[in-house]
Design a protein around this motif. Structure first.
Motif, PDB file in Angstrom:
ATOM      1  N   VAL A  64       0.824  -1.209   0.000  1.00 32.29           N
ATOM      2  CA  VAL A  64       0.000   0.000   0.000  1.00 32.29           C
ATOM      3  C   VAL A  64       0.857   1.256   0.000  1.00 32.29           C
ATOM      4  N   ILE A  65       0.183   2.358  -0.250  1.00 32.33           N
ATOM      5  CA  ILE A  65       0.853   3.650  -0.272  1.00 32.33           C
ATOM      6  C   ILE A  65       0.343   4.499   0.896  1.00 32.33           C
ATOM      7  N   GLY A  66       1.255   5.234   1.501  1.00 31.40           N
ATOM      8  CA  GLY A  66       0.865   6.087   2.617  1.00 31.40           C
ATOM      9  C   GLY A  66       1.779   7.285   2.748  1.00 31.40           C
ATOM     10  N   VAL A  67       1.462   8.100   3.746  1.00 31.90           N
ATOM     11  CA  VAL A  67       2.261   9.298   4.010  1.00 31.90           C
ATOM     12  C   VAL A  67       2.792   9.219   5.439  1.00 31.90           C
ATOM     13  N   ILE A  68       4.077   9.534   5.610  1.00 31.43           N
ATOM     14  CA  ILE A  68       4.673   9.532   6.949  1.00 31.43           C
ATOM     15  C   ILE A  68       4.043  10.664   7.758  1.00 31.43           C
ATOM     16  N   ASP A  69       3.451  10.260   8.873  1.00 31.07           N
ATOM     17  CA  ASP A  69       2.621  11.162   9.659  1.00 31.07           C
ATOM     18  C   ASP A  69       3.343  11.651  10.908  1.00 31.07           C
ATOM     19  N   ARG A  70       4.188  10.790  11.462  1.00 32.84           N
ATOM     20  CA  ARG A  70       4.857  11.090  12.709  1.00 32.84           C
ATOM     21  C   ARG A  70       6.074  10.179  12.821  1.00 32.84           C
ATOM     22  N   ILE A  71       7.171  10.721  13.324  1.00 27.85           N
ATOM     23  CA  ILE A  71       8.371   9.893  13.504  1.00 27.85           C
ATOM     24  C   ILE A  71       8.858  10.054  14.936  1.00 27.85           C
ATOM     25  N   ARG A  72       8.997   8.921  15.613  1.00 27.17           N
ATOM     26  CA  ARG A  72       9.609   8.953  16.939  1.00 27.17           C
ATOM     27  C   ARG A  72      10.940   8.228  16.818  1.00 27.17           C
ATOM     28  N   ASP A  73      11.629   8.005  17.934  1.00 27.37           N
ATOM     29  CA  ASP A  73      12.970   7.405  17.868  1.00 27.37           C
ATOM     30  C   ASP A  73      13.002   6.097  17.079  1.00 27.37           C
ATOM     31  N   ALA A  76       7.600   4.974  13.377  1.00 25.75           N
ATOM     32  CA  ALA A  76       6.914   6.028  12.627  1.00 25.75           C
ATOM     33  C   ALA A  76       5.467   5.608  12.439  1.00 25.75           C
ATOM     34  N   THR A  77       4.584   6.583  12.332  1.00 27.39           N
ATOM     35  CA  THR A  77       3.214   6.252  11.962  1.00 27.39           C
ATOM     36  C   THR A  77       2.970   6.735  10.533  1.00 27.39           C
ATOM     37  N   ILE A  78       2.167   5.953   9.838  1.00 24.89           N
ATOM     38  CA  ILE A  78       1.901   6.203   8.425  1.00 24.89           C
ATOM     39  C   ILE A  78       0.399   6.304   8.219  1.00 24.89           C
ATOM     40  N   LYS A  79      -0.001   7.271   7.444  1.00 20.95           N
ATOM     41  CA  LYS A  79      -1.407   7.338   7.041  1.00 20.95           C
ATOM     42  C   LYS A  79      -1.521   6.538   5.757  1.00 20.95           C
ATOM     43  N   ILE A  80      -2.168   5.385   5.841  1.00 22.86           N
ATOM     44  CA  ILE A  80      -2.283   4.506   4.671  1.00 22.86           C
ATOM     45  C   ILE A  80      -3.448   4.978   3.807  1.00 22.86           C
ATOM     46  N   ILE A  81      -3.140   5.193   2.541  1.00 24.79           N
ATOM     47  CA  ILE A  81      -4.091   5.830   1.634  1.00 24.79           C
ATOM     48  C   ILE A  81      -4.784   4.854   0.688  1.00 24.79           C
ATOM     49  N   GLY A  82      -4.012   3.941   0.109  1.00 18.66           N
ATOM     50  CA  GLY A  82      -4.618   3.047  -0.870  1.00 18.66           C
ATOM     51  C   GLY A  82      -3.588   2.144  -1.511  1.00 18.66           C
ATOM     52  N   TYR A  83      -4.024   1.341  -2.486  1.00 18.92           N
ATOM     53  CA  TYR A  83      -3.097   0.476  -3.203  1.00 18.92           C
ATOM     54  C   TYR A  83      -2.255   1.289  -4.183  1.00 18.92           C
ATOM     55  N   ASP A  84      -2.816   2.377  -4.639  1.00 15.61           N
ATOM     56  CA  ASP A  84      -2.081   3.290  -5.511  1.00 15.61           C
ATOM     57  C   ASP A  84      -2.736   4.659  -5.389  1.00 15.61           C
ATOM     58  N   ILE A  85      -2.247   5.602  -6.157  1.00 15.99           N
ATOM     59  CA  ILE A  85      -2.779   6.962  -6.045  1.00 15.99           C
ATOM     60  C   ILE A  85      -4.174   7.085  -6.666  1.00 15.99           C
ATOM     61  N   ILE A  86      -4.435   6.260  -7.658  1.00 20.31           N
ATOM     62  CA  ILE A  86      -5.688   6.360  -8.411  1.00 20.31           C
ATOM     63  C   ILE A  86      -6.886   5.821  -7.616  1.00 20.31           C
ATOM     64  N   THR A  87      -6.674   4.734  -6.830  1.00 14.58           N
ATOM     65  CA  THR A  87      -7.799   4.109  -6.130  1.00 14.58           C
ATOM     66  C   THR A  87      -7.592   4.107  -4.610  1.00 14.58           C
ATOM     67  N   PRO A  88      -7.781   5.244  -3.979  1.00  9.65           N
ATOM     68  CA  PRO A  88      -7.597   5.307  -2.520  1.00  9.65           C
ATOM     69  C   PRO A  88      -8.695   4.569  -1.763  1.00  9.65           C
ATOM     70  N   PHE A  89      -8.385   4.167  -0.535  1.00  5.05           N
ATOM     71  CA  PHE A  89      -9.393   3.549   0.328  1.00  5.05           C
ATOM     72  C   PHE A  89     -10.400   4.610   0.761  1.00  5.05           C
ATOM     73  N   LYS A  90     -11.548   4.132   1.218  1.00  4.30           N
ATOM     74  CA  LYS A  90     -12.590   5.028   1.690  1.00  4.30           C
ATOM     75  C   LYS A  90     -12.115   5.785   2.934  1.00  4.30           C
ATOM     76  N   HIS A  91     -11.348   5.082   3.769  1.00  8.58           N
ATOM     77  CA  HIS A  91     -10.831   5.697   4.986  1.00  8.58           C
ATOM     78  C   HIS A  91      -9.311   5.693   4.953  1.00  8.58           C
ATOM     79  N   ILE A  92      -8.744   6.582   5.726  1.00  8.78           N
ATOM     80  CA  ILE A  92      -7.304   6.564   5.930  1.00  8.78           C
ATOM     81  C   ILE A  92      -7.058   5.607   7.090  1.00  8.78           C
ATOM     82  N   PHE A  93      -6.138   4.664   6.917  1.00  4.53           N
ATOM     83  CA  PHE A  93      -5.837   3.718   7.983  1.00  4.53           C
ATOM     84  C   PHE A  93      -4.486   4.061   8.606  1.00  4.53           C
ATOM     85  N   THR A  94      -4.387   3.801   9.897  1.00  2.00           N
ATOM     86  CA  THR A  94      -3.119   4.068  10.569  1.00  2.00           C
ATOM     87  C   THR A  94      -2.198   2.860  10.451  1.00  2.00           C
TER      88      THR A  94
END
Ligand SMILES: [Zn+2]
Length: 184
Positions: A64-73, A76-94
């Protein structure tokens, strides 16, 4: 008129609109945090993203594809968006990325390999939220990153990333699927 934006895409500067939902601010620039249609609410001077919906949900083994949301030592937490940019999931998953799942060799500091706002490709390792993710594969890692100095897109040149505007050189755990490659 309706255009779709992807996470990390510049929308406006802080002076123009107040960041509301689905956006974040980095170096004075307001950027999309989700995939969707940007709404410039001139009445309330707010900017937000109206997300595009897709009912799917990731499962173990998925890439899956996501965005780095937070980085600790060490994590990291990632906002998971979808399998690709064209078809995102209905919700953002952590998603969670532990330092041990970054690459085969041991690393000391997550900040040397990923940065806030990076667009990443990861593998899902479980079937519940928060999703445990891994970057241990050449095709996994950062697929799009922005300059920490000026916020412009970074282009891949060999094993490093170079800013298209200020020529700043940065390093990441770069995926072979990085989106901007010199000469392409
Ligand atoms: Zn730059």
């Amino acid at each position: 008129m309706k255009r779709v934006v992807v996470p990390g895409e510049m929308l406006c500067v802080e002076e123009e609109f107040i960041p509301f939902e689905g956006v974040y601010t980095l170096n004075g620039v307001i950027r999309a945090n989700v995939i969707g249609i940007p709404i410039y609410d001139t009445v309330n001077r707010r900017i937000y993203i109206k997300p595009i919906k897709n009912p799917k949900k990731p499962k173990s083994g998925d890439i899956v594809i996501g965005v780095i949301d937070r980085i600790r030592d060490e994590m990291a937490t990632i906002k998971i968006i979808g399998y690709d940019i064209i078809t995102p999931f209905k919700h953002i998953f952590t998603g969670i990325l532990h330092i041990s799942q970054l690459m085969e060799s041991r690393v000391q500091n997550l900040h040397d390999y990923i940065k806030l706002g990076d667009f990443v490709k990861v593998r899902i390792l479980n079937n519940y939220i928060p999703y445990i993710t891994s970057m241990k594969d050449p095709k996994l890692g950062v697929i799009l990153a922005y300059c920490s100095k000026c916020g412009s897109q970074l282009i891949k040149i060999g094993d490093t990333l170079k800013c298209t505007k200020c020529n700043n050189i940065e390093s990441r755990k770069i995926s072979v699927d990085y989106m901007l490659i010199k000469g392409k």
